[in-house]
Scaffold this active site. Structure first.
Site, PDB file in Angstrom:
ATOM      1  N   THR A  20     -10.089   2.825  -8.092  1.00  0.00           N
ATOM      2  CA  THR A  20     -10.336   3.337  -9.371  1.00  0.00           C
ATOM      3  C   THR A  20     -11.755   4.241  -9.181  1.00  0.00           C
ATOM      4  OG1 THR A  20     -11.396   1.488  -9.780  1.00  0.00           O
ATOM      5  CG2 THR A  20      -9.314   1.373 -10.771  1.00  0.00           C
ATOM      6  N   LYS A  41     -18.263  -6.732 -14.802  1.00  0.00           N
ATOM      7  CA  LYS A  41     -18.195  -5.957 -13.488  1.00  0.00           C
ATOM      8  C   LYS A  41     -19.018  -4.700 -13.742  1.00  0.00           C
ATOM      9  CE  LYS A  41     -17.546  -4.718  -9.438  1.00  0.00           C
ATOM     10  NZ  LYS A  41     -18.346  -5.371  -8.233  1.00  0.00           N
ATOM     11  N   ASP A  50       0.820  -1.222  -0.013  1.00  0.00           N
ATOM     12  CA  ASP A  50      -0.092  -0.146   0.032  1.00  0.00           C
ATOM     13  C   ASP A  50       0.963   1.369  -0.207  1.00  0.00           C
ATOM     14  OD1 ASP A  50      -3.435   0.320   0.912  1.00  0.00           O
ATOM     15  OD2 ASP A  50      -1.971   2.108   1.171  1.00  0.00           O
ATOM     16  N   CYS A  54     -19.057   2.476  -6.006  1.00  0.00           N
ATOM     17  CA  CYS A  54     -19.166   1.408  -6.879  1.00  0.00           C
ATOM     18  C   CYS A  54     -20.161   2.101  -7.936  1.00  0.00           C
ATOM     19  CB  CYS A  54     -19.344   0.075  -6.267  1.00  0.00           C
ATOM     20  SG  CYS A  54     -18.133  -0.500  -5.487  1.00  0.00           S
TER      21      CYS A  54
HETATM   22  N1  LIG Z   1     -15.344  -1.546  -1.734  1.00  0.00           N
HETATM   23  C1  LIG Z   1     -16.204  -2.256  -2.441  1.00  0.00           C
HETATM   24  O1  LIG Z   1     -17.483  -2.426  -1.974  1.00  0.00           O
HETATM   25  C2  LIG Z   1     -15.698  -2.801  -3.596  1.00  0.00           C
HETATM   26  C3  LIG Z   1     -16.459  -3.904  -4.265  1.00  0.00           C
HETATM   27  C4  LIG Z   1     -16.122  -4.575  -5.548  1.00  0.00           C
HETATM   28  C5  LIG Z   1     -14.931  -3.794  -6.151  1.00  0.00           C
HETATM   29  N2  LIG Z   1     -14.449  -2.828  -5.835  1.00  0.00           N
HETATM   30  C6  LIG Z   1     -13.386  -2.035  -6.469  1.00  0.00           C
HETATM   31  O2  LIG Z   1     -12.092  -2.554  -5.818  1.00  0.00           O
HETATM   32  C7  LIG Z   1     -11.033  -1.356  -5.875  1.00  0.00           C
HETATM   33  C8  LIG Z   1     -10.558  -0.977  -4.570  1.00  0.00           C
HETATM   34  O3  LIG Z   1     -11.630  -0.294  -3.885  1.00  0.00           O
HETATM   35  P1  LIG Z   1     -11.551  -0.351  -2.251  1.00  0.00           P
HETATM   36  O4  LIG Z   1     -12.914  -0.172  -1.733  1.00  0.00           O
HETATM   37  O5  LIG Z   1     -10.721  -1.426  -1.588  1.00  0.00           O
HETATM   38  O6  LIG Z   1     -10.788   1.042  -2.072  1.00  0.00           O
HETATM   39  P2  LIG Z   1     -10.029   1.830  -0.888  1.00  0.00           P
HETATM   40  O7  LIG Z   1     -10.263   3.150  -1.101  1.00  0.00           O
HETATM   41  O8  LIG Z   1     -10.715   1.242   0.269  1.00  0.00           O
HETATM   42  O9  LIG Z   1      -8.913   1.425  -0.631  1.00  0.00           O
HETATM   43  C9  LIG Z   1      -7.775   1.575  -1.551  1.00  0.00           C
HETATM   44  C10 LIG Z   1      -6.232   1.266  -0.937  1.00  0.00           C
HETATM   45  O10 LIG Z   1      -5.319   1.199  -1.913  1.00  0.00           O
HETATM   46  C11 LIG Z   1      -4.134   2.058  -1.648  1.00  0.00           C
HETATM   47  N3  LIG Z   1      -3.490   2.685  -2.533  1.00  0.00           N
HETATM   48  C12 LIG Z   1      -3.972   3.757  -3.362  1.00  0.00           C
HETATM   49  N4  LIG Z   1      -3.048   3.925  -4.395  1.00  0.00           N
HETATM   50  C13 LIG Z   1      -2.221   2.905  -4.468  1.00  0.00           C
HETATM   51  C14 LIG Z   1      -0.970   2.663  -5.037  1.00  0.00           C
HETATM   52  N5  LIG Z   1      -0.749   3.326  -6.153  1.00  0.00           N
HETATM   53  N6  LIG Z   1      -0.245   1.581  -4.715  1.00  0.00           N
HETATM   54  C15 LIG Z   1      -0.778   0.693  -3.795  1.00  0.00           C
HETATM   55  N7  LIG Z   1      -1.548   1.116  -2.697  1.00  0.00           N
HETATM   56  C16 LIG Z   1      -2.433   2.013  -3.067  1.00  0.00           C
HETATM   57  C17 LIG Z   1      -4.821   3.161  -0.613  1.00  0.00           C
HETATM   58  O11 LIG Z   1      -3.906   3.668   0.302  1.00  0.00           O
HETATM   59  C18 LIG Z   1      -5.848   2.184   0.212  1.00  0.00           C
HETATM   60  O12 LIG Z   1      -5.286   1.561   1.246  1.00  0.00           O
HETATM   61  C19 LIG Z   1     -12.012  -0.418  -6.701  1.00  0.00           C
HETATM   62  O13 LIG Z   1     -11.551  -0.392  -8.073  1.00  0.00           O
HETATM   63  C20 LIG Z   1     -13.279  -0.439  -6.349  1.00  0.00           C
HETATM   64  O14 LIG Z   1     -14.037  -0.201  -7.415  1.00  0.00           O
HETATM   65  C21 LIG Z   1     -14.623  -2.342  -4.487  1.00  0.00           C
HETATM   66  C1  LIG Z   2     -25.664  -5.099  -7.143  1.00  0.00           C
HETATM   67  C2  LIG Z   2     -25.027  -4.891  -5.848  1.00  0.00           C
HETATM   68  O1  LIG Z   2     -25.649  -5.207  -4.946  1.00  0.00           O
HETATM   69  N1  LIG Z   2     -23.901  -4.745  -6.067  1.00  0.00           N
HETATM   70  C3  LIG Z   2     -23.130  -4.167  -4.682  1.00  0.00           C
HETATM   71  C4  LIG Z   2     -22.735  -2.859  -4.647  1.00  0.00           C
HETATM   72  O2  LIG Z   2     -22.656  -2.541  -3.500  1.00  0.00           O
HETATM   73  P1  LIG Z   2     -23.001  -1.169  -2.699  1.00  0.00           P
HETATM   74  O3  LIG Z   2     -22.130  -1.069  -1.378  1.00  0.00           O
HETATM   75  O4  LIG Z   2     -22.562   0.083  -3.601  1.00  0.00           O
HETATM   76  O5  LIG Z   2     -24.528  -1.204  -2.282  1.00  0.00           O
HETATM   77  P2  LIG Z   2     -25.709  -1.101  -3.243  1.00  0.00           P
HETATM   78  O6  LIG Z   2     -26.987  -1.875  -2.471  1.00  0.00           O
HETATM   79  O7  LIG Z   2     -25.580  -1.428  -4.456  1.00  0.00           O
HETATM   80  O8  LIG Z   2     -26.420   0.437  -2.915  1.00  0.00           O
HETATM   81  C5  LIG Z   2     -25.733   1.509  -3.652  1.00  0.00           C
HETATM   82  C6  LIG Z   2     -26.442   3.061  -3.509  1.00  0.00           C
HETATM   83  O9  LIG Z   2     -27.719   2.818  -4.145  1.00  0.00           O
HETATM   84  C7  LIG Z   2     -28.688   2.945  -3.181  1.00  0.00           C
HETATM   85  N2  LIG Z   2     -29.738   2.034  -3.599  1.00  0.00           N
HETATM   86  C8  LIG Z   2     -29.418   0.710  -3.673  1.00  0.00           C
HETATM   87  C9  LIG Z   2     -30.666  -0.247  -3.973  1.00  0.00           C
HETATM   88  C10 LIG Z   2     -31.871   0.392  -4.474  1.00  0.00           C
HETATM   89  O10 LIG Z   2     -32.923  -0.485  -4.503  1.00  0.00           O
HETATM   90  N3  LIG Z   2     -32.080   1.566  -4.258  1.00  0.00           N
HETATM   91  C11 LIG Z   2     -31.065   2.402  -3.960  1.00  0.00           C
HETATM   92  O11 LIG Z   2     -31.396   3.640  -3.819  1.00  0.00           O
HETATM   93  C12 LIG Z   2     -28.062   2.653  -1.820  1.00  0.00           C
HETATM   94  O12 LIG Z   2     -28.741   3.367  -0.928  1.00  0.00           O
HETATM   95  C13 LIG Z   2     -26.730   3.135  -2.224  1.00  0.00           C
HETATM   96  O13 LIG Z   2     -26.811   4.297  -1.887  1.00  0.00           O
HETATM   97  O14 LIG Z   2     -21.705  -2.402  -5.376  1.00  0.00           O
HETATM   98  C14 LIG Z   2     -20.346  -3.112  -4.993  1.00  0.00           C
HETATM   99  C15 LIG Z   2     -19.119  -2.656  -5.694  1.00  0.00           C
HETATM  100  O15 LIG Z   2     -19.076  -3.026  -7.140  1.00  0.00           O
HETATM  101  C16 LIG Z   2     -20.594  -4.701  -5.570  1.00  0.00           C
HETATM  102  O16 LIG Z   2     -19.568  -5.330  -5.314  1.00  0.00           O
HETATM  103  C17 LIG Z   2     -21.850  -5.283  -4.573  1.00  0.00           C
HETATM  104  O17 LIG Z   2     -22.236  -6.206  -5.001  1.00  0.00           O
END
Ligand SMILES: NC(=O)c1ccc[n+]([C@@H]2O[C@H](COP(=O)([O-])OP(=O)(O)OC[C@H]3O[C@@H](n4cnc5c(N)ncnc54)[C@H](O)[C@@H]3O)[C@@H](O)[C@H]2O)c1
Ligand SMILES: CC(=O)N[C@@H]1[C@@H](OP(=O)(O)OP(=O)(O)OC[C@H]2O[C@@H](n3ccc(=O)[nH]c3=O)[C@H](O)[C@@H]2O)O[C@H](CO)[C@@H](O)[C@@H]1O
Length: 456
Positions: free
Chosen positions: A120, A242, A63, A296
């Site tokens: 991202t 995705k 990180d 997301c």
């Molecule tokens: N949080 C979710 O629910 C979720 C779900 C599915 C996919 N994703 C995807 O996963 C990815 C990461 O999301 P997250 O929620 O873990 O992000 P986050 O913001 O919680 O964490 C990102 C981490 O990466 C570190 N970082 C930043 N730049 C860096 C670099 N150049 N090298 C190494 N580390 C670095 C930061 O310091 C931080 O600790 C994104 O692309 C997001 O879209 C997130």
């Molecule tokens: C399909 C799905 O579940 N995907 C999840 C999603 O998770 P998330 O944490 O972003 O949560 P969501 O539930 O999608 O909500 C997002 C926002 O939409 C609002 N909302 C939601 C439903 C609705 O009927 N009406 C609304 O108004 C809600 O309040 C909030 O603000 O993305 C992650 C990263 O890609 C995924 O990994 C994860 O699977």
């Protein structure tokens, strides 16, 4: 002679075009012969690093934030709100399975499976901001060896692996695809259930830049997940999977929001109608709300639009969802006026600041534009959220749940109904205007003036 007998005595350090049997490759992964590096130790990256550490016993997490690295090396999870994660980090650091570093190039030179899960995001103008990916991929390239495989889990605009990641890795390493592997393997986990999701709530989709990359990604995630692995044709297809999942949700929520906004013209309770419509198995209209938050769902449509700018429905859905905070404030103005008041003179509570119940994340939460618009209109704005110790950037005075009745409130806007709010005694307030953006509370037995989004 057993054709695999020779395998058992041969050590291997990498999986791409490995010359031993798949069984031996799996064994090499799960016994730590094949070192793994995970880049990005945030809300998703740390659970992934801990999961790979438990599986393989040999993970370096990387990180850029030295505080994150220091805390992890102390056995402490900087990510809160993930059941089991604190224990998993403590355990895997203590037994030497997981260590953390700020030096991506150094970690890359040691590892042969490279898992990338850096953030991202999007810029103010809605264009994708892949800065973190563009920083970390060259560092991985400098440490890349023949036989290594790079697995991208960060959500990215379709085409990123073929147009950005692959050329950068090739340029920095002097190697070509075919000597190393590259696959996109989208992270389908959600905040709050990360560890269990990684272990297999959903099938794991993998798409390689070539067939051997798909094979290696399938082997690696076949060990990590208890669910199925779904290989798709190539990395761009996996990137689209995705993005399409997020776009589906955004467009569907926009549909629900449009329907809810029309409840006045239609003269019906649209939530009742949606519930009845959803009894048809092919109908799954989502829930309306005061806005779509998180990093997301609001971002992924922009990733698609960066590649397919003519996708009008996707663009319109974003516009609809982005208009919901202003619509919510407009409803509050109307209700206050009908109660004989003005927003400029009102003391208003924003109930819930994170983007959804039970998570700490505030990115893109509709609470921010709602509080800002109320503040601009001259209201005195308070905000309550049991998940947050601080609310930086929120134009509201933080309030605890137990002091709400002493705030002399005129109105409440329900943005995010955390379960802790269930203990609020609504009858203890003088008459309020309540705009319930989530259909969260039944206030029929009170004298409050209630507008529920979609119901009236
Ligand atoms: N949080 C979710 O629910 C979720 C779900 C599915 C996919 N994703 C995807 O996963 C990815 C990461 O999301 P997250 O929620 O873990 O992000 P986050 O913001 O919680 O964490 C990102 C981490 O990466 C570190 N970082 C930043 N730049 C860096 C670099 N150049 N090298 C190494 N580390 C670095 C930061 O310091 C931080 O600790 C994104 O692309 C997001 O879209 C997130
Ligand atoms: C399909 C799905 O579940 N995907 C999840 C999603 O998770 P998330 O944490 O972003 O949560 P969501 O539930 O999608 O909500 C997002 C926002 O939409 C609002 N909302 C939601 C439903 C609705 O009927 N009406 C609304 O108004 C809600 O309040 C909030 O603000 O993305 C992650 C990263 O890609 C995924 O990994 C994860 O699977």
């Amino acid at each position: 002679m057993n054709p695999n007998s020779e395998d058992t005595t041969r050590t291997i350090e990498s999986l791409y075009h490995a010359s031993v049997s798949p069984v031996r490759q799996s064994e090499a992964l799960t016994t730590g012969e094949v070192p793994v590096a995970v880049y990005g130790l945030g809300k998703m990256g740390l659970p992934i690093a801990a999961s790979f550490a438990a599986l393989t016993g040999n993970v370096t997490g990387v990180d850029i934030d030295p505080d994150v690295v220091e805390r992890i090396n102390d056995g402490v999870s900087p990510v809160r709100g993930e059941p089991g994660l604190a224990d998993a980090v403590e355990r895997t650091v203590a037994d030497g399975s997981l260590s953390a570093s700020t030096d991506a190039a150094d970690a890359a030179s040691e590892a042969s499976v490279h898992v990338v899960i850096v953030p991202t995001v999007i810029r103010e103008d809605g264009s994708p901001d892949l800065t973190a990916l563009e920083q970390v991929v060259p560092a991985i390239g400098t440490g890349l060896d023949p036989g290594d495989v790079v697995l991208i889990e960060s959500t990215v605009p379709p085409g990123t692996c073929s147009e950005v990641v692959r050329p950068t890795l090739e340029a920095e390493s002097g190697l070509s695809l075919g000597e190393f592997g590259l696959a996109f393997c989208p992270e389908r986990t959600a905040s709050g259930t990360a560890l269990s999701d990684i272990r297999g709530t959903y099938p794991k989709v993998v798409g390689g830049a070539d067939a051997e990359s798909t094979r290696v990604a399938s082997l690696v995630y076949g060990e990590l997940t208890e669910n199925a692995v779904v290989p798709v044709s190539d990395a761009t297809t996996a990137e689209c999977v995705k993005v399409f999942e997020g776009v589906y949700r955004d467009v569907n929520i926009a549909l629900a929001n449009e329907i809810a906004r029309a409840s006045g013209e239609l003269g019906i309770d649209t939530l009742e109608a949606i519930d009845a419509a959803n009894t048809l198995s092919v109908c799954d209209i989502h829930r309306p709300g005061p806005g779509v938050g998180g990093h997301c769902i609001p971002y992924y449509p922009r990733f698609l639009l960066s590649r397919a700018p003519d996708a009008r429905l996707v663009r319109t859905a974003r516009e609809v969802n982005e208009s919901m905070p202003a619509f919510t404030v407009e409803k509050l103005r109307e209700q206050l006026r009908e109660a004989g008041g003005e927003v400029a003179d009102a003391r208003v509570l924003v109930l819930g600041v994170t983007y959804r119940p039970g998570v700490e994340e505030t990115r893109e939460s509709p609470a921010y534009p709602i509080a800002a618009e109320l503040d601009d209109a001259g209201a005195t704005v308070f905000a309550a959220d049991p998940m947050l110790d601080e609310m930086p950037g929120l134009r509201a005075t933080p309030a605890s749940i137990d002091e709400l009745t002493s705030l002399d409130l005129d109105a409440v806007v329900v943005v995010t109904p955390h379960e802790e709010f269930d203990r609020i005694e609504w009858s203890a307030f003088d008459d309020l205007v309540v705009v319930d953006g989530r259909d969260a509370y039944d206030l029929d037995g009170t004298t409050h003036r209630v507008y529920t989004l979609g119901r009236y």
